[in-house]
Write a protein that holds these residues in place. Sequence first.
Motif, PDB file in Angstrom:
ATOM      1  N   LYS A  45       0.869  -1.193   0.000  1.00 39.62           N
ATOM      2  CA  LYS A  45       0.000   0.000   0.000  1.00 39.62           C
ATOM      3  C   LYS A  45       0.897   1.230   0.000  1.00 39.62           C
ATOM      4  N   LYS A  46       0.502   2.216  -0.779  1.00 39.07           N
ATOM      5  CA  LYS A  46       1.291   3.439  -0.807  1.00 39.07           C
ATOM      6  C   LYS A  46       0.398   4.631  -1.080  1.00 39.07           C
ATOM      7  N   ALA A  47       0.848   5.796  -0.643  1.00 36.43           N
ATOM      8  CA  ALA A  47       0.003   6.978  -0.775  1.00 36.43           C
ATOM      9  C   ALA A  47       0.863   8.218  -0.900  1.00 36.43           C
ATOM     10  N   LYS A  48       0.450   9.069  -1.811  1.00 34.84           N
ATOM     11  CA  LYS A  48       1.080  10.382  -1.950  1.00 34.84           C
ATOM     12  C   LYS A  48       0.765  11.230  -0.710  1.00 34.84           C
ATOM     13  N   GLY A  49       1.686  12.094  -0.357  1.00 37.28           N
ATOM     14  CA  GLY A  49       1.414  13.035   0.730  1.00 37.28           C
ATOM     15  C   GLY A  49       1.855  12.516   2.086  1.00 37.28           C
ATOM     16  N   ARG A  50       1.200  12.987   3.117  1.00 32.97           N
ATOM     17  CA  ARG A  50       1.614  12.702   4.493  1.00 32.97           C
ATOM     18  C   ARG A  50       1.472  11.215   4.827  1.00 32.97           C
ATOM     19  N   LEU A  51       2.250  10.805   5.807  1.00 34.07           N
ATOM     20  CA  LEU A  51       2.179   9.436   6.302  1.00 34.07           C
ATOM     21  C   LEU A  51       0.763   9.103   6.768  1.00 34.07           C
ATOM     22  N   GLN A  52       0.076  10.125   7.266  1.00 36.68           N
ATOM     23  CA  GLN A  52      -1.299   9.924   7.724  1.00 36.68           C
ATOM     24  C   GLN A  52      -2.188   9.395   6.592  1.00 36.68           C
ATOM     25  N   ASN A  53      -1.922   9.805   5.351  1.00 39.71           N
ATOM     26  CA  ASN A  53      -2.717   9.308   4.205  1.00 39.71           C
ATOM     27  C   ASN A  53      -2.556   7.804   4.073  1.00 39.71           C
ATOM     28  N   LEU A  54      -1.330   7.323   4.255  1.00 44.66           N
ATOM     29  CA  LEU A  54      -1.083   5.876   4.202  1.00 44.66           C
ATOM     30  C   LEU A  54      -1.789   5.186   5.369  1.00 44.66           C
ATOM     31  N   LYS A  55      -1.681   5.778   6.546  1.00 47.70           N
ATOM     32  CA  LYS A  55      -2.339   5.187   7.732  1.00 47.70           C
ATOM     33  C   LYS A  55      -3.843   5.105   7.508  1.00 47.70           C
ATOM     34  N   ASP A  56      -4.419   6.143   6.892  1.00 49.49           N
ATOM     35  CA  ASP A  56      -5.869   6.136   6.629  1.00 49.49           C
ATOM     36  C   ASP A  56      -6.234   4.989   5.684  1.00 49.49           C
ATOM     37  N   LEU A  57      -5.395   4.775   4.667  1.00 50.20           N
ATOM     38  CA  LEU A  57      -5.657   3.681   3.722  1.00 50.20           C
ATOM     39  C   LEU A  57      -5.594   2.316   4.402  1.00 50.20           C
ATOM     40  N   LEU A  58      -4.726   2.224   5.410  1.00 54.82           N
ATOM     41  CA  LEU A  58      -4.491   0.931   6.055  1.00 54.82           C
ATOM     42  C   LEU A  58      -5.495   0.639   7.169  1.00 54.82           C
ATOM     43  N   LYS A  59      -6.241   1.683   7.558  1.00 54.96           N
ATOM     44  CA  LYS A  59      -7.121   1.591   8.736  1.00 54.96           C
ATOM     45  C   LYS A  59      -8.078   0.403   8.669  1.00 54.96           C
ATOM     46  N   ASP A  60      -8.650   0.183   7.476  1.00 53.34           N
ATOM     47  CA  ASP A  60      -9.653  -0.878   7.368  1.00 53.34           C
ATOM     48  C   ASP A  60      -9.082  -2.180   6.816  1.00 53.34           C
ATOM     49  N   GLU A  61      -7.778  -2.265   6.730  1.00 51.07           N
ATOM     50  CA  GLU A  61      -7.140  -3.475   6.206  1.00 51.07           C
ATOM     51  C   GLU A  61      -6.658  -4.336   7.368  1.00 51.07           C
ATOM     52  N   ASN A  62      -6.715  -5.638   7.151  1.00 51.62           N
ATOM     53  CA  ASN A  62      -6.152  -6.549   8.134  1.00 51.62           C
ATOM     54  C   ASN A  62      -4.765  -6.940   7.632  1.00 51.62           C
ATOM     55  N   VAL A  63      -3.767  -6.137   7.997  1.00 49.83           N
ATOM     56  CA  VAL A  63      -2.432  -6.334   7.425  1.00 49.83           C
ATOM     57  C   VAL A  63      -1.647  -7.319   8.284  1.00 49.83           C
TER      58      VAL A  63
END
Length: 221
Positions: A45-63
């Motif tokens: 998973k990857k996201a442009k911008g702040r680390l928080q954007n990546l964290k938001d993407l990962l929030k609902d994932e069971n990683v």
Amino acid sequence: MCGITAISANKEALPFLLQGLEKLEYRGYDSAGITTIEGNHLFTKKAKGRLQNLKDLLKDENVLGHVGIGHTRWATHGIPSNLNSHPHTNNDETISLVHNGIIENYRELKEILILQGYQFHSETDSEVAAALLNHYYKGDPKEAIKKTVSKLKGTFALVILFEDQPDVIYSIRNVSPIVATICKEGAMLASDLTALCRFTNEYFVVPEYHILELHKDHVVL
Ligand code: GLU
């Protein structure tokens, strides 16, 4: 050149990766991403911008996965974007890598690989390293890494996961720094000591052009 962190842990890797990337935020960056490996499956998973954007993407994932790599990017080749963010995978998503530095001869290498039928998805110099590993990987990671690196000109810290080697993180560098350690949480590496020092004050600087293998309870150089 921005931030790298990786861990082969004795529990879930994701929290370590995110904490490591937080520690590296002070360097500045334009995007962030992670790959973990669970069983024989790479999850990226990857996201442009702040680390928080990546964290938001990962929030609902069971990683899941005790092994993972993370990156904060400071773009040198290609605009800051989701596609250009690291990790980069090969076409069939069986190899994943992060890169710090600049591969100076990436254009020549990219042209040759395109002629051979390889499809690139980003504008980065880094993706060339994933494509070369794909080309050379025949089941022996170290052979593939040696052959790949022999083609690269420039500066690099590469940290690599192979889907069929789920317990091991591979790394090699030229100029761009990598430090590594073993502590009670597992074996870790980073581009910068700030990502490791809350775990240990014992670490080593990985020598240039040496392949480092991180296993959860030991390292091989
Ligand atoms: N040259 C690579 C890129 O533009 C790596 C940049 C970095 O070190 O963050 O993606």
